[in-house]
Design a protein around this motif. Structure first.
Motif, PDB file in Angstrom:
ATOM      1  N   PRO A 174       0.809  -1.224   0.000  1.00  0.00           N
ATOM      2  CA  PRO A 174       0.000   0.000   0.000  1.00  0.00           C
ATOM      3  C   PRO A 174       0.840   1.271   0.000  1.00  0.00           C
ATOM      4  N   GLU A 175       0.209   2.343  -0.486  1.00  0.00           N
ATOM      5  CA  GLU A 175       0.773   3.692  -0.375  1.00  0.00           C
ATOM      6  C   GLU A 175      -0.337   4.615   0.108  1.00  0.00           C
ATOM      7  N   PHE A 176      -0.011   5.479   1.068  1.00  0.00           N
ATOM      8  CA  PHE A 176      -1.006   6.349   1.689  1.00  0.00           C
ATOM      9  C   PHE A 176      -0.719   7.807   1.333  1.00  0.00           C
ATOM     10  N   TYR A 177      -1.762   8.617   1.334  1.00  0.00           N
ATOM     11  CA  TYR A 177      -1.538  10.045   1.149  1.00  0.00           C
ATOM     12  C   TYR A 177      -0.688  10.594   2.277  1.00  0.00           C
ATOM     13  N   GLN A 178      -0.835   9.994   3.458  1.00  0.00           N
ATOM     14  CA  GLN A 178      -0.013  10.381   4.604  1.00  0.00           C
ATOM     15  C   GLN A 178       0.128   9.171   5.514  1.00  0.00           C
ATOM     16  N   ALA A 179       1.344   8.725   5.723  1.00  0.00           N
ATOM     17  CA  ALA A 179       1.577   7.588   6.619  1.00  0.00           C
ATOM     18  C   ALA A 179       1.247   7.978   8.061  1.00  0.00           C
ATOM     19  N   SER A 180       0.990   6.965   8.883  1.00  0.00           N
ATOM     20  CA  SER A 180       0.577   7.258  10.263  1.00  0.00           C
ATOM     21  C   SER A 180       0.986   6.117  11.184  1.00  0.00           C
ATOM     22  N   ASN A 181       1.378   6.466  12.393  1.00  0.00           N
ATOM     23  CA  ASN A 181       1.715   5.450  13.394  1.00  0.00           C
ATOM     24  C   ASN A 181       0.496   4.968  14.176  1.00  0.00           C
ATOM     25  N   ASP A 182      -0.534   5.820  14.277  1.00  0.00           N
ATOM     26  CA  ASP A 182      -1.672   5.456  15.127  1.00  0.00           C
ATOM     27  C   ASP A 182      -2.932   5.119  14.336  1.00  0.00           C
ATOM     28  N   ARG A 183      -2.833   5.075  13.014  1.00  0.00           N
ATOM     29  CA  ARG A 183      -3.945   4.615  12.175  1.00  0.00           C
ATOM     30  C   ARG A 183      -3.591   3.273  11.566  1.00  0.00           C
ATOM     31  N   THR A 184      -4.616   2.488  11.281  1.00  0.00           N
ATOM     32  CA  THR A 184      -4.365   1.139  10.772  1.00  0.00           C
ATOM     33  C   THR A 184      -5.105   0.908   9.459  1.00  0.00           C
ATOM     34  N   LEU A 185      -4.557  -0.008   8.680  1.00  0.00           N
ATOM     35  CA  LEU A 185      -5.189  -0.450   7.442  1.00  0.00           C
ATOM     36  C   LEU A 185      -5.700  -1.868   7.640  1.00  0.00           C
ATOM     37  N   GLN A 186      -6.990  -2.043   7.432  1.00  0.00           N
ATOM     38  CA  GLN A 186      -7.596  -3.371   7.510  1.00  0.00           C
ATOM     39  C   GLN A 186      -7.913  -3.832   6.084  1.00  0.00           C
ATOM     40  N   ILE A 187      -7.343  -4.975   5.719  1.00  0.00           N
ATOM     41  CA  ILE A 187      -7.564  -5.539   4.387  1.00  0.00           C
ATOM     42  C   ILE A 187      -8.383  -6.812   4.544  1.00  0.00           C
ATOM     43  N   THR A 188      -9.507  -6.866   3.828  1.00  0.00           N
ATOM     44  CA  THR A 188     -10.384  -8.038   3.897  1.00  0.00           C
ATOM     45  C   THR A 188     -10.585  -8.592   2.499  1.00  0.00           C
TER      46      THR A 188
END
Length: 594
Positions: free
Chosen positions: A222-236
C-alpha cells in the motif's frame, strides 16, 4: 449486515451526486479502486479553439464561459462530442463550473482525468493547479487548497496537441488532413472521464497487488496520502461475499502485506474467478476514515524454455488486434456496454484475447476483460514520436511508466508491449538514441512490473525482449510457412517464445466502393475466398512446432482499413460461427506446443 448497509449507502450517495441519467459515461471510471464519495464531471462543458495560441494573453484562464459547447468525455473530432471538427486542433480551452459538497469539509479533494491528449494545464478560479504531459495516461491533482466545501468554483483546462511535432505519441492518428491507409481520425483534448472524489488526508493512495499462486498468497503493497503510526489499514478478502482472510497493519508506505489464501481459486479465460478486496483505514478510535473497494484475480504468467505459461501450464494465445476505435466516439467508447461488447464479439469469433494496438484502453475495458476472462497485451501508442529525439524519448518514458502503474493490477493483462514495429529503416534503428530508448524502456517496465513478460518491440526488430514476435502478412499459405521462424535482425534469437505478432489482415468488404479500401493480400472477390485463405493460414500455424500464439489483424474495419472481421459499427461481415471454428482449431491448452 453492517457492511451491506455501508455499501448500499455509498451506492445511493454516488447515484445522488452523479445523476447518472443525465451524464454520458456515468459509470465509475476506476473499478479496481472505488470510493463512494465521487462526482462525475462528464457532460456539457464550454470550449474555444485557440488556433493563434493567444488564449493566455487573452486571459482565458479566468473565463467563466466560452462561446461553444462540447460533450465531455468525447473528443472534438468525434460525433458524440457535438462538435465533429476534423481538421488539426493544436490548442483548445475547456470550461465548466464545479460544486464542492458541503460534507466534503476537512477532506482532501482530488481531481482526476482519465486522459487528455496531449498536454494539459488546469486552472481553478484562474489559479494554476497543475499540468500533465501524455495523451494516454491518467493523472490526478490535489486541488484542496484551491476549493472550499459548500462553494462553486470555475474549472478551466488548456490543451495543446501537435500530432505532427514528433515529440509525442499519437498511435494511429493521421498526420494528414484526413485518414489514409491504416492511419485514422485524430483525437484531441479530453477523451476519458473527468471526476472528483473526497478522500481522508490519511486515505489510501494506491495498492499494488501481486498474486503468488505457488506460495498460495497475495502480496499487497500500500501507499497512503499520509503515513501514520496510530492509524491502521484493515484488508479483507472476500470470495463471493464470504470472508476468506482479514489482516490489520499500520499505515506504513511500501511495506508489503501478505495474505495467505487457502484452497486458492485461479483466474483464467476459462474460469475468470475474482476475489473482492475491501481496504479500510481506521482512526485510533476504530472509526473508518477511508474505504476502497477492489478485486484481484489470482494468476501467474511467465516464459521459460521457449514457451508461454499461464498458471504454470502452456497456454496458446489466439489474439485479435483491437485498435479501440468507434465510429461515433473515436478513441472513446460511446458507453460502457460497447467496451464489454468488443470482448464478447472477440470471444464469439474464437479469440481468447487481444493485443490492444497503438492505444491505451480505458480502465473499464480492462475491468470487463477481468470479469469475462479475456487476456490482453497492453501497448503504447508509440507511433508519431521521433525515435531519434531525446525530448520525445523523455516524454514517452514518463507516459509509459504511468500506464504500467495504472494498469498493473489487472489479471487480464499478461504482456506489456512498449513499442510497435518501427516505421524507420534499419540504419535509423541502429542509432544510439533508439537502442538506448528500447533497452531503457524494457528495464523500466521490468522495474515497475517484474511479474509480466515484455515484448520489447512488436514486430521483426528486437533489442531486448522476453517474447520473439514477428509480422507475417503473406497471404499464400506456402509462402506464409516459409517465414514462420525467428530472424536475427538487430539481436540474436535466444530461445524466447516465438509468437506471430501480426498476420492475416485479409481485405474483404461487400461495399462497391473499394477504390480506397486498405488491407493486406489484395481484395478478394468473394466471401468463400476469405474462409479458404484464413483456414490455410491457421492450418499452417497449427502445423508449426515453434509457434506459441498468434494475433490476427483485426477485429473491426476502421475508416479506410477494411480488413476487420466485423464492420466499423460492429456488425458481422462473415459467418462468425464458421470463423470461430477455424480459429479454434488450435486449442488454448494443447497437450504439446513444442
Amino acid at each position: 449486515m453492517k457492511k451491506a448497509h455501508l455499501i448500499l449507502a455509498g451506492l445511493l450517495l454516488s447515484f445522488t451526486l452523479n445523476a447518472a441519467n443525465d451524464i454520458p459515461r456515468p459509470e465509475y471510471p476506476r473499478p479496481q479502486f472505488e470510493r463512494s464519495e465521487w462526482i462525475n464531471l462528464n457532460g456539457e462543458w464550454t470550449y474555444e479553439f485557440d488556433f493563434s495560441n493567444s488564449g493566455k494573453s487573452r486571459r482565458l484562464t479566468i473565463a467563466k464561459q466560452f462561446s461553444n459547447t462540447i460533450t465531455v468525455p468525447f473528443c472534438p473530432e468525434s460525433k458524440l462530442s457535438g462538435v465533429n471538427y476534423t481538421d488539426f486542433i493544436n490548442q483548445m480551452w475547456y470550461q465548466r463550473p464545479i460544486s464542492i459538497p458541503s460534507d466534503w469539509e476537512g477532506k482532501k479533494i482530488i481531481l482526476h482525468f482519465g486522459a487528455v491528449d496531449y498536454y494539459a494545464e488546469v486552472f481553478i478560479d484562474g489559479h494554476y493547479v497543475g499540468s500533465h504531459y501524455g495523451g494516454s495516461s491518467s493523472f490526478s491533482m490535489d486541488v484542496t487548497p484551491a476549493v472550499k466545501a459548500g462553494q462553486k468554483h470555475n474549472l478551466v483546462v488548456y490543451v495543446t496537441d501537435d500530432a505532427r511535432s514528433g515529440l509525442q505519441t499519437i498511435g494511429k492518428q493521421s498526420t494528414r488532413i484526413s485518414p489514409y491507409g491504416c492511419f485514422y481520425s485524430r483525437v484531441t483534448g479530453i477523451w476519458q472521464t473527468v471526476w472528483m472524489e473526497a478522500v481522508s488526508h490519511y486515505g489510501l493512495k494506491s495498492a499494488v497487488t501481486t498474486p503468488d499462486i505457488d506460495e498460495e498468497q497475495l502480496i499487497i503493497t500500500p501507499e497512503f496520502y499520509q503515513a501514520s503510526n496510530d492509524r491502521t489499514l484493515q484488508i479483507t478478502l472476500y470470495d463471493n461475499q464470504k470472508k476468506v482472510v482479514q489482516k490489520t497493519v499500520k499505515c506504513n508506505n511500501g511495506t508489503p502485506v501478505i495474505l495467505p489464501i487457502k484452497n486458492m481459486k485461479l483466474w483464467s479465460p476459462e474460469d475468470p474467478h475474482l476475489y473482492d478486496i475491501v481496504y479500510s483505514i481506521k482512526s485510533p478510535t476504530g472509526e473508518t476514515v477511508d474505504e476502497v473497494k477492489s478485486y484481484i484475480g489470482m494468476r501467474k504468467v511467465h516464459t521459460a524454455d521457449g514457451m508461454i505459461y499461464l498458471n504454470n501450464e502452456p497456454y496458446f494465445q489466439r489474439l485479435v488486434l483491437n485498435q479501440g476505435y468507434y465510429p461515433d466516439g473515436l478513441w472513446t467508447a460511446p458507453n460502457d456496454e460497447a467496451l464489454k461488447n468488443d470482448i464478447l464479439l472477440s470471444k464469439a469469433a474464437g479469440f481468447n484475447g487481444a493485443r490492444l494496438h497503438q492505444k491505451v484502453f480505458e480502465e473499464r475495458f480492462h475491468y470487463w476483460a477481468d470479469k469475462l476472462g479475456f487476456i490482453t497485451w497492453g501497448e503504447s501508442p508509440n507511433w508519431g514520436m521521433n525515435i531519434k529525439n531525446e525530448v520525445a524519448s523523455r516524454n514517452f518514458l514518463s507516459e509509459w511508466a504511468e500506464v504500467i502503474t495504472r494498469d498493473r493490477n489487472h489479471p487480464s493483462i499478461i504482456t506489456w508491449v512498449p513499442f510497435n514495429q518501427p516505421l524507420e529503416d534499419a540504419l535509423t534503428l541502429l542509432t544510439g538514441t533508439m537502442m538506448r530508448l528500447c533497452i531503457g524502456t524494457y528495464q523500466l517496465t521490468k522495474a515497475i512490473d517484474p511479474s509480466r513478460p515484455v515484448n520489447g518491440i512488436a514486430g521483426d526488430v528486437h533489442f531486448m525482449s522476453d517474447i520473439w514476435s514477428i509480422r507475417n502478412y503473406e497471404s499464400d499459405a506456402m509462402r506464409f510457412a516459409q517465414h514462420l521462424k525467428p530472424n536475427n535482425r538487430m539481436a540474436f534469437y535466444n530461445n524466447q517464445p516465438f509468437f506471430i505478432g501480426e498476420f492475416g489482415g485479409i481485405l474483404w468488404t461487400e461495399s462497391t466502393k473499394r477504390d480506397n479500401s486498405w488491407g493486406y493480400g489484395g481484395m478478394l472477390t468473394n466471401e468463400e475466398g476469405f474462409y479458404e485463405r484464413l483456414e490455410g493460414l491457421i492450418q499452417t500455424i497449427a502445423s508449426s512446432p515453434d509457434v506459441t500464439g498468434f494475433c490476427y489483424t483485426q477485429l473491426t474495419d476502421i475508416d479506410l482499413e477494411k480488413n476487420g472481421i466485423y464492420y466499423y459499427d460492429r456488425r458481422p461481415k462473415l459467418d462468425m460461427q464458421r470463423i470461430k471454428t477455424i480459429f479454434e482449431k488450435i486449442p488454448s491448452r494443447p497437450k504439446k506446443i513444442k
